[in-house]
Design a protein around this motif. Structure first.
Motif, short mmCIF file in Angstrom:
data_model
loop_
_atom_site.label_atom_id
_atom_site.label_comp_id
_atom_site.label_asym_id
_atom_site.label_seq_id
_atom_site.Cartn_x
_atom_site.Cartn_y
_atom_site.Cartn_z
N THR A 1 0.85 -1.19 0.00
CA THR A 1 0.00 0.00 0.00
C THR A 1 0.89 1.24 0.00
OG1 THR A 1 -1.78 -1.09 1.19
CG2 THR A 1 -1.74 1.31 1.27
N GLY B 1 -5.31 1.15 -4.24
CA GLY B 1 -4.41 1.50 -3.15
C GLY B 1 -3.07 0.81 -3.18
N LYS B 2 -2.91 -0.18 -4.05
CA LYS B 2 -1.67 -0.95 -4.12
C LYS B 2 -0.74 -0.38 -5.19
CE LYS B 2 -3.17 -4.00 -1.10
NZ LYS B 2 -2.59 -4.09 0.26
#
Length: 607
Positions: free
Chosen positions: A183, A246-247
């Motif tokens: 993240t 989000g990654k």
């Protein structure tokens, strides 16, 4: 005047798509061409000037740049330029300058448009070339995933700035993503280390979390190159993380954009021309896999990608010939260096060895032999150094058998035609793909014409060639599946060369043989066969569409390997394809198998 027309006519016979014209029409076109000579540095035209017509380089080299002076291409003999302006309003949209003494043939616009309207081969040639030229240089329409670094450098927020600096140095990058379990939390660049750490006299143990840019601007994987450019320009930033859900998925930097724009076939050709050693050329050709990836990502047609990559090999070969002559002195008699195999067909990909030979003038003496032996060794060794490895079958000019006078080559072809043994079929298959690269092209033109005429009239030889062409089968399995490799390193893969493109290449060669067609490129052969009535319109269209899919998937697979940091090869796992792609690939293989069967049935090929 007649001598000049005859010279132009002889030249046009070696240039596609003019070589597809009937003899009388080619003679008429030859008479329409004007001839212009330029010294190195002479301007041919500038942006906004009315064009005189379509330009065709007979000798020398021409540099084409855009309105901003950025290099578009550097062109040599048999290359055409100026057509993009003619397709618009007759005004030049690029600049053209002779970079060495050059002879340029000019076909008036009216004659060119008449050919475009009346000859299908011309329309296809110029329309494909124009669309590819636009696409290949258009960074803005590429997806971010085609530009970003696949494995971004990252560290947790607890890591120290010293660790970050050391990692950046080791990986040769200018930023580190700060992440926790993939993240993205923040970003640290070399500029941050300078302004937030060194300038503030913070210790090297300072945690990245204290100096990172929190929640930096990001892009999604489906963003376009235009999004990158606009965001970088508007926000004055040089690093953009690529994030999905989000990654962290990758990183795009200004360096990536610069690298993309610097890697073009034109730039590589230009760099090769400036090389003084084969080792220097190897540094240039090492960028070919990246070029392959970019051309595929820009959705260029497969025949455009392979043509541009082959142009680099041609340039390397001609440069080595020039360096050889500089070292050995002028050749004692005229000679011609030819390529066969994928280079001869202008179908090189990211995986290529060398296949070549020499035709010498019949005036050559035994005393001249050492010169050509040394020439062949110099060029073949240089090609190997530059990444075009030695042919495992010794199909190279360094072999005495493939460095012979024209009269001996004539005997070779006659013998293969009159006595079509298995070896003769194999050699004939290779040698029917010959294409002149450097030297005196007249040494091959007459030989090619008489060989095609003799071969096409020998029904037994044709039948043997057809039989030989049916030995490579499309990988069709039972129940709409594929016949994949059963064991070894490439288990459950398809060989997209041996069982994919080669069967179509073999069919195209037979078409060229039966129609006495001088085209060497596989796609051009099928199109010419359609125009000449050798194959039905529907059959040709089906085969071309099947070939386009097979060849494109092969290139896409190679590009994916390059992107993953691996060496490109010819093996494709059907499981990597979508259901839609698998279905269409199998349909394409069915078309190829059907066309193979039609060849055998119509001619009674020997089994």
């Amino acid at each position: 005047m007649d001598t000049q027309i005859d010279t132009i006519l002889a030249f046009l016979e070696s240039v596609h798509p003019y070589d597809s014209l009937p003899r009388n029409e080619m003679a008429r076109v030859a008479a329409s061409f004007g001839r212009r000579e330029y010294l190195a540095g002479d301007r041919i035209y500038e942006v906004g000037e009315p064009l005189k017509g379509l330009y065709l380089i007979k000798r020398g080299a021409v540099e084409v740049t855009d309105r901003n002076g950025v290099l578009v291409s550097i062109l040599g003999p048999r290359n055409t330029f100026g057509e993009r302006g003619l397709m618009r309003d007759g005004l030049a949209v690029t600049n053209a300058i002779a970079v060495e003494p050059s002879v340029v043939l000019v076909l008036p616009e009216g004659d060119w448009r008449q050919l475009i309207a009346g000859v299908p081969a011309f329309e296809r040639f110029f329309q494909r070339g124009r669309s590819a030229e636009v696409r290949s240089s258009d960074l803005t329409t590429l997806k971010v995933t085609d530009l970003m670094a696949r494995s971004p450098v990252s560290l947790p927020p607890e890591a120290s700035v010293t660790e970050a600096a050391q990692l950046m140095r080791e990986k040769h990058v200018s930023s580190v993503a700060v992440t926790r379990e993939d993240t993205l939390l923040g970003l640290v660049t070399t500029r941050d280390l300078t302004e937030k750490v060194l300038a503030a006299e913070l210790p090297g143990s300072t945690a990245l979390g204290q100096v990172m840019t929190v929640d930096p601007l990001t892009l999604s994987p489906d963003a376009l190159g235009s999004d990158i450019l606009h965001m970088m320009l508007e926000r004055s930033i040089g690093h953009l993380p690529v994030v999905q859900d989000g990654k962290l998925k990758g990183m795009v930097t200004q360096t990536d954009l610069t690298r993309f724009q610097a890697v073009s076939s034109a730039q590589l050709v230009r760099d090769v021309v400036a090389c003084e050693t084969a080792e220097e050329m190897a540094e240039v050709t090492a960028r070919i896999p990246r070029l392959l990836q970019q051309l595929v990502a820009a959705h260029n047609a497969h025949e455009v990608v392979t043509r541009l990559i082959t142009d680099i090999a041609d340039t390397v070969t001609r440069r080595l010939l020039k360096l050889a002559e500089a070292q050995l002195g002028p050749a004692p008699v005229p000679y011609l260096w030819l390529a066969c195999g994928s280079q001869g067909r202008q179908e090189q990909t990211g995986v290529s060895d060398q296949d070549n030979c020499l035709i010498l003038d019949d005036s050559v003496t035994e005393g001249d032999r050492p010169y050509f032996k040394a020439l062949a060794k110099f060029v073949s060794d240089g090609l190997n150094t530059a990444g075009y490895v030695y042919c495992p079958g010794d199909m190279m000019a360094t072999a005495e058998r493939w460095c012979q006078p024209k009269a001996v080559w004539r005997q070779y072809f006659r013998g293969w035609i009159d006595t079509p043994s298995p070896e003769a079929q194999m050699l004939a298959s290779v040698m029917f793909d010959l294409r002149p690269i450097g030297g005196t092209t007249a040494l091959f033109r007459e030989l090619q014409e008489e060989t095609l005429a003799a071969a096409s009239k020998n029904s037994i030889f044709v039948a043997h060639m057809i039989s030989n062409s049916l030995k490579h089968h499309p990988p069709l399995g039972l129940l709409r599946g594929f016949a994949t490799i059963r064991s070894g390193e490439h288990k459950n893969h398809i060989d997209m060369k041996a069982n994919g493109v080669v069967p179509v290449t073999d069919i195209g060669r037979v078409y060229a043989l039966r129609g006495e067609l001088t085209e060497v490129n596989t796609r051009a052969r099928i199109e010419a066969a359609e125009d000449a009535g050798v194959v039905s319109v529907s059959g040709a269209r089906d085969l071309i569409e099947a070939y386009d899919l097979i060849a494109s998937l092969r290139l896409e697979s190679q590009a994916a390997l390059v992107k993953a940091g691996r060496k490109p090869d010819n093996f494709l796992a059907p499981s990597d394809l979508s259901d839609f792609e698998r279905s269409h690939l199998r349909d394409a293989f069915v078309v190829v198998r059907t066309m193979q069967s039609a060849l055998g049935q119509r001619t009674g090929a020997l089994g």
